[in-house]
Design a protein around this motif. Sequence first.
Motif: not given
Length: 300
Positions: A232-238, A240-244, A290-300
């Motif tokens: 969901l992190v990936k999709d929310v950011f994707a 968002y960036e489809s618009k801005q 604890k999941q910082e790296d995985r969060i960064w990797k989830s952001i397109p």
Amino acid sequence: MNEKIQEILTEWDLQDKEIKQIYDTTWQVGDSYVLKVYYNLDMLERNIKILQTLEGMNIPVGQIVFTNDGKTYVSKKDAFYILSQKLPGNNIVRIGNDRNIALQMGGIIAELHIAFKKCENAAVFWNSSLLGEMNGWVKDNFQSNNWNYISKEDYENIVSELETIYHELPVQLIHRDVHFGNFLFEKGKFSGYIDFDLSQRNIRIFDLCYFLLGLLSEKEKLEITEAIWFDLVKDVFAGYESKQQLLEAEKKAVPYVMECIELLFVSWFEDQKDSVCAESSYKIFEFVRKQEDRIWKSIP
């Protein structure tokens, strides 16, 4: 209370409509209207300005219904009442692995930010700063409670991580309370925004981080697993960036902003003597840390 509300509704000739309380400060009037009470006139007037400006930009918000004598609200003693058209749709109560909703929400937040950017000079809005709060009342509360949840050293290290990048983060008018309760959907499609009471100028990325943290805090009710959350992190950011487009600095700051938002909640709930909510917020903080790296990797 219903008698009082019916008296207020005479200002719109709606006193004979069925009344149903839907929130502490909000009533549905018949099938077509929503009545809301405010106790802060400045907040009400800011909300009216936002609603009128966004409506003029064809953004789906509840249209204000003027009183019989052409006013935007009714004043009774220390309370102020505003009536608006009821938007179609309902709140989402479950999401599961419906990633389309996450994509939609990202785009919906982006479209609101684009509109906000155009209208934020139309009125005076409260200027806030997440970093300022972290260095101010949030820290003061932890200090007065003897650093019960987190050590002073760890806290200052976390805030310093945000501080190193904060000056690069765009600031603008934001919603500040982005969760499914404030966004309506009809048959799976977005139908409108509600509740701009907390809108303020702050870092743009706050709204995205706040929304994603809210999914974590209600993951059982929304039927979300931690594994799904990263999707969901990936999709929310994707979405968002489809618009801005977001800046790389904003993407880098995401875990830091999330951690500080949760610590803000921990501090607030602890000060309110609500140990259950404080503990819940701290667990989410620990998870994000604890999941910082995985969060960064989830952001397109």
